[in-house]
Design a protein around this motif. Structure first.
Motif, PDB file in Angstrom:
ATOM      1  N   PHE A  27       0.818  -1.206   0.000  1.00  0.00           N
ATOM      2  CA  PHE A  27       0.000   0.000   0.000  1.00  0.00           C
ATOM      3  C   PHE A  27       0.860   1.268   0.000  1.00  0.00           C
ATOM      4  O   PHE A  27       0.572   2.224  -0.728  1.00  0.00           O
ATOM      5  N   TYR A  28       1.904   1.267   0.810  1.00  0.00           N
ATOM      6  CA  TYR A  28       2.720   2.469   0.946  1.00  0.00           C
ATOM      7  C   TYR A  28       3.403   2.838  -0.363  1.00  0.00           C
ATOM      8  O   TYR A  28       3.459   4.002  -0.760  1.00  0.00           O
ATOM      9  N   ARG A  29       3.909   1.832  -1.074  1.00  0.00           N
ATOM     10  CA  ARG A  29       4.587   2.105  -2.341  1.00  0.00           C
ATOM     11  C   ARG A  29       3.601   2.419  -3.456  1.00  0.00           C
ATOM     12  O   ARG A  29       3.971   3.012  -4.471  1.00  0.00           O
ATOM     13  N   ASN A  30       2.348   2.049  -3.286  1.00  0.00           N
ATOM     14  CA  ASN A  30       1.326   2.388  -4.260  1.00  0.00           C
ATOM     15  C   ASN A  30       0.772   3.787  -4.024  1.00  0.00           C
ATOM     16  O   ASN A  30       0.360   4.471  -4.964  1.00  0.00           O
ATOM     17  N   CYS A  31       0.746   4.215  -2.760  1.00  0.00           N
ATOM     18  CA  CYS A  31       0.101   5.483  -2.412  1.00  0.00           C
ATOM     19  C   CYS A  31       1.085   6.601  -2.099  1.00  0.00           C
ATOM     20  O   CYS A  31       0.721   7.776  -2.174  1.00  0.00           O
ATOM     21  N   SER A  32       2.289   6.255  -1.685  1.00  0.00           N
ATOM     22  CA  SER A  32       3.303   7.237  -1.270  1.00  0.00           C
ATOM     23  C   SER A  32       2.824   8.100  -0.109  1.00  0.00           C
ATOM     24  O   SER A  32       3.280   9.228   0.066  1.00  0.00           O
ATOM     25  N   SER A  33       1.892   7.586   0.645  1.00  0.00           N
ATOM     26  CA  SER A  33       1.398   8.300   1.831  1.00  0.00           C
ATOM     27  C   SER A  33       1.242   7.288   2.950  1.00  0.00           C
ATOM     28  O   SER A  33       0.481   6.331   2.822  1.00  0.00           O
TER      29      SER A  33
END
Length: 209
Positions: A58-64
């Motif tokens: 999720f983090y690498r997909n959203c950058s948040s």
């Protein structure tokens, strides 16, 4: 008087030999079945085993970090809420990342709708479906995943390519499993991975002749 013919006894047919298959009580699938039956310890093991990969996905997909945390918690809540109706039809990782994939798609749909209200050209997704062979992700790329330059390069990939890379690397899913989750063909996933790797190596100056 009829003579009796003596012959070698026939081997026992394999159909009559019952071999008990050992049960892997540490497998994801067994733990999920145990959790469905009420074992909180089983869930704790599953959570500890997959929380890192799922959060990175999720983090690498959203950058948040905040959005990633929200989506991450949503997925585990769906697993918790579905425990009583859970039936094993695939590997647990496939089951888990299918939920994650659907939640991420929902997130982008809502984000796209919100952006569309402010600007009509909000469309950041690129669909690449060219059948090609996959280039295997090499060890140097795996080690470089902690590098900020690579993280930025991954975030810059089109959604379908980025998701395929992250499912393979963080979820350790096979091409067939990623294809099943994404609702596309194995060849399309191979193509997405190939294009993604080409772009990453170009950006990182690691393109091999």
């Amino acid at each position: 008087m009829n003579s009796i013919s003596l012959s070698e006894p026939k081997p026992i047919s394999d159909a009559f030999v019952v071999m008990e298959q050992p049960v892997d009580r540490d497998s994801d699938e067994y733990l999920m079945e145990a959790y469905s039956s009420g074992s909180a310890v089983a869930f704790e093991k599953l959570y500890a085993r997959h929380k890192g990969g799922l959060f990175r996905y999720f983090y690498r997909n959203c950058s948040s970090r905040d959005i990633a945390e929200e989506l991450f918690q949503d997925v585990w809540m769906k697993v918790v809420n579905a425990r009583e109706s859970y039936q094993q039809s695939a590997k647990f990782t496939t089951y888990l990342y299918r939920i994650a994939h659907n939640r991420l798609i929902d997130h982008y749909r809502h984000l796209s709708s919100a952006q569309h209200a402010m600007r009509s050209d909000a469309d950041n997704q690129e669909i690449v479906e060219n059948h090609s062979e996959q280039e295997t992700v090499d060890r140097s790329l795996e080690l470089a995943q902690r590098d900020e330059t690579l993280k930025a390069a991954i975030c810059a990939l089109p959604f379908e390519q980025r998701e395929a890379i992250l499912m393979q690397q963080d979820g350790h899913l096979s091409l067939a499993e990623i294809a099943e989750i994404a609702g596309t063909s194995r060849e399309t996933i191979k193509s997405r991975l190939r294009y993604a790797m080409q772009k990453l190596r170009d950006q990182l100056g690691e393109l091999k002749s």
